[in-house]
Enzyme design. Sequence first.
Site, PDB file in Angstrom:
ATOM      1  N   ARG A 194       6.859  -7.733   2.616  1.00  0.00           N
ATOM      2  CA  ARG A 194       7.688  -7.355   3.744  1.00  0.00           C
ATOM      3  C   ARG A 194       8.394  -8.315   4.432  1.00  0.00           C
ATOM      4  O   ARG A 194       9.368  -8.407   4.988  1.00  0.00           O
ATOM      5  CB  ARG A 194       6.849  -6.339   4.431  1.00  0.00           C
ATOM      6  CG  ARG A 194       7.477  -5.951   5.581  1.00  0.00           C
ATOM      7  CD  ARG A 194       6.791  -4.986   6.761  1.00  0.00           C
ATOM      8  NE  ARG A 194       6.246  -3.694   6.022  1.00  0.00           N
ATOM      9  CZ  ARG A 194       5.213  -3.108   6.217  1.00  0.00           C
ATOM     10  NH1 ARG A 194       4.300  -3.771   6.777  1.00  0.00           N
ATOM     11  NH2 ARG A 194       4.965  -1.934   5.664  1.00  0.00           N
ATOM     12  N   ASP A 205      -1.917   7.102   5.711  1.00  0.00           N
ATOM     13  CA  ASP A 205      -2.048   5.688   6.228  1.00  0.00           C
ATOM     14  C   ASP A 205      -2.878   5.217   7.353  1.00  0.00           C
ATOM     15  O   ASP A 205      -3.132   6.057   8.091  1.00  0.00           O
ATOM     16  CB  ASP A 205      -0.571   5.269   6.612  1.00  0.00           C
ATOM     17  CG  ASP A 205      -0.355   3.790   6.578  1.00  0.00           C
ATOM     18  OD1 ASP A 205      -1.025   2.762   6.055  1.00  0.00           O
ATOM     19  OD2 ASP A 205       0.887   3.284   7.242  1.00  0.00           O
ATOM     20  N   LYS A 258       0.886  -1.126   0.045  1.00  0.00           N
ATOM     21  CA  LYS A 258       0.115  -0.054   0.000  1.00  0.00           C
ATOM     22  C   LYS A 258       0.908   1.291   0.029  1.00  0.00           C
ATOM     23  O   LYS A 258       0.635   2.205  -0.975  1.00  0.00           O
ATOM     24  CB  LYS A 258      -0.821   0.154   1.219  1.00  0.00           C
ATOM     25  CG  LYS A 258      -1.973  -0.989   1.219  1.00  0.00           C
ATOM     26  CD  LYS A 258      -2.884  -1.206   2.430  1.00  0.00           C
ATOM     27  CE  LYS A 258      -2.228  -1.383   3.712  1.00  0.00           C
ATOM     28  NZ  LYS A 258      -1.648  -2.693   3.798  1.00  0.00           N
ATOM     29  N   THR A 259       1.746   1.484   1.002  1.00  0.00           N
ATOM     30  CA  THR A 259       2.798   2.421   0.918  1.00  0.00           C
ATOM     31  C   THR A 259       3.596   2.695  -0.321  1.00  0.00           C
ATOM     32  O   THR A 259       3.981   3.752  -0.703  1.00  0.00           O
ATOM     33  CB  THR A 259       3.549   2.480   2.139  1.00  0.00           C
ATOM     34  OG1 THR A 259       2.721   1.992   3.228  1.00  0.00           O
ATOM     35  CG2 THR A 259       4.269   3.731   2.420  1.00  0.00           C
ATOM     36  N   THR A 296      -5.942  -1.330   6.559  1.00  0.00           N
ATOM     37  CA  THR A 296      -6.022  -2.742   6.665  1.00  0.00           C
ATOM     38  C   THR A 296      -7.456  -3.422   6.931  1.00  0.00           C
ATOM     39  O   THR A 296      -7.649  -4.622   6.851  1.00  0.00           O
ATOM     40  CB  THR A 296      -5.102  -3.219   7.968  1.00  0.00           C
ATOM     41  OG1 THR A 296      -5.443  -2.480   9.093  1.00  0.00           O
ATOM     42  CG2 THR A 296      -3.563  -2.948   7.678  1.00  0.00           C
TER      43      THR A 296
HETATM   44  P1  ADP Z   1       1.890  -1.919   3.265  1.00  0.00           P
HETATM   45  O1  ADP Z   1       2.105  -0.324   3.233  1.00  0.00           O
HETATM   46  O2  ADP Z   1       0.880  -2.383   2.587  1.00  0.00           O
HETATM   47  O3  ADP Z   1       2.090  -2.420   4.928  1.00  0.00           O
HETATM   48  P2  ADP Z   1       4.531  -1.498   2.151  1.00  0.00           P
HETATM   49  O4  ADP Z   1       4.145  -0.953   0.733  1.00  0.00           O
HETATM   50  O5  ADP Z   1       5.303  -0.992   2.945  1.00  0.00           O
HETATM   51  O6  ADP Z   1       3.325  -2.589   2.718  1.00  0.00           O
HETATM   52  O7  ADP Z   1       5.522  -3.010   1.550  1.00  0.00           O
HETATM   53  C1  ADP Z   1       6.360  -3.506   2.590  1.00  0.00           C
HETATM   54  C2  ADP Z   1       7.875  -3.709   1.437  1.00  0.00           C
HETATM   55  O8  ADP Z   1       7.168  -4.813   0.730  1.00  0.00           O
HETATM   56  C3  ADP Z   1       8.268  -2.509   0.772  1.00  0.00           C
HETATM   57  O9  ADP Z   1       9.092  -1.752   1.483  1.00  0.00           O
HETATM   58  C4  ADP Z   1       8.829  -3.319  -0.408  1.00  0.00           C
HETATM   59  O10 ADP Z   1      10.105  -3.472  -0.159  1.00  0.00           O
HETATM   60  C5  ADP Z   1       8.079  -4.419  -0.586  1.00  0.00           C
HETATM   61  N1  ADP Z   1       7.027  -4.783  -1.546  1.00  0.00           N
HETATM   62  C6  ADP Z   1       5.840  -4.275  -1.390  1.00  0.00           C
HETATM   63  N2  ADP Z   1       5.016  -4.555  -2.401  1.00  0.00           N
HETATM   64  C7  ADP Z   1       5.840  -4.911  -3.474  1.00  0.00           C
HETATM   65  C8  ADP Z   1       5.698  -5.079  -4.671  1.00  0.00           C
HETATM   66  N3  ADP Z   1       4.456  -5.156  -5.417  1.00  0.00           N
HETATM   67  N4  ADP Z   1       7.011  -5.595  -5.558  1.00  0.00           N
HETATM   68  C9  ADP Z   1       8.092  -5.596  -4.891  1.00  0.00           C
HETATM   69  N5  ADP Z   1       8.251  -5.295  -3.449  1.00  0.00           N
HETATM   70  C10 ADP Z   1       7.346  -4.863  -2.892  1.00  0.00           C
END
Ligand code: ADP
Length: 334
Positions: free
Chosen positions: A217, A109, A64-65, A158
Amino acid sequence: ARESIMTPDEPDDEKDVALRPKRIADMVGQREVIEVLRIAIDAASKREEPLGHILFDGPPGLGKTTFATCIPREMNVAVQMASGPALKAPKDIIPYLTNLEHRSVLFIDEIHRLPKAVEEYMYTAMEDFRIDIVLGEGVSARTLNLQLKPFTLIGATTRAGMLSGPMRDRFQIREHLGFYSLPELTEILERNAKKLSVEVDAESAVEIARRSRGTPRVANNRLLWVRDFAMSKSDGKVTLPIVDRAMRMTGIDQAGLDRQDRRYLETLIRVFSGGPAGIEAIAHTMNVSPDTLVDEVEPFLLRSELVIRTSRGRCVTAKAYEHLKESLADLTDH
Ligand code: ADP
């Protein structure tokens, strides 16, 4: 929070940022979401308008981030990052709104944790790019109606279900991020092994992927831990026996469940006879917050069919008993 308590492999922010894709083209998986976004970005750019507001929902660590930082880069605009729980009153969001530039992005977020008053304050900002600011107090107070620059709000949650209807309806694009497949996680691991200049053979990449709960992650955290383990215990090369030993040491089993995941299943079985049990009762017994269980533990257990949710509460499945037996045998042998 969870990984830092349960395993020693929480990457610091720097590593996490280093491994985070910079462009949408560098992101692995989520093909359908990416297709929708590409069309929306393309059209908005041609019209020189801001992109419609976007809501991403799904378990933690699925991107998401990452999307929220890649999208503004594709559009060549600035992004401001905020977090729902930190915005306690409307006055906390005003600086973000007045800092907006034409077509820039505001990322919030955990948007489901915005207090009601802040959420309602956002309605006119999202819809008409306007806000009311109250100046002064009491009888001399006056309201200033402020025009904002047209912008894009990107929300991440989430729990899509916890967002109010009126808030949800103000997002033009709503996308759910699901768990990643084994080949997708393997691909992410291979790319990141290169970035980190660590040698990981093909079967080891698949094995780490298999133990990463469908979550990029988690895959990155496991990779960083295995890398340290290989460096400290061997010549730095990541091979299958190294992965196995590193995982075993931190209590990560062959399906990728960690101690907390198994403790959830064991609690449900031992204390609640397999269920049905309410989430509050399970959380209380485990001495963790219900939110942690719902957001971080349950999604993968549900999707793996180790747990089911019924109207009367959570129940383990026959597969969960089977899994715990195998996992116990595997982790205690050697
Ligand atoms: P969320 O915001 O959903 O909790 P993040 O966007 O922070 O998740 O993702 C966590 C980590 O996972 C990121 O820092 C990145 O390194 C990796 N990641 C997430 N999605 C992808 C993707 N589609 N391809 C490659 N790496 C990804």
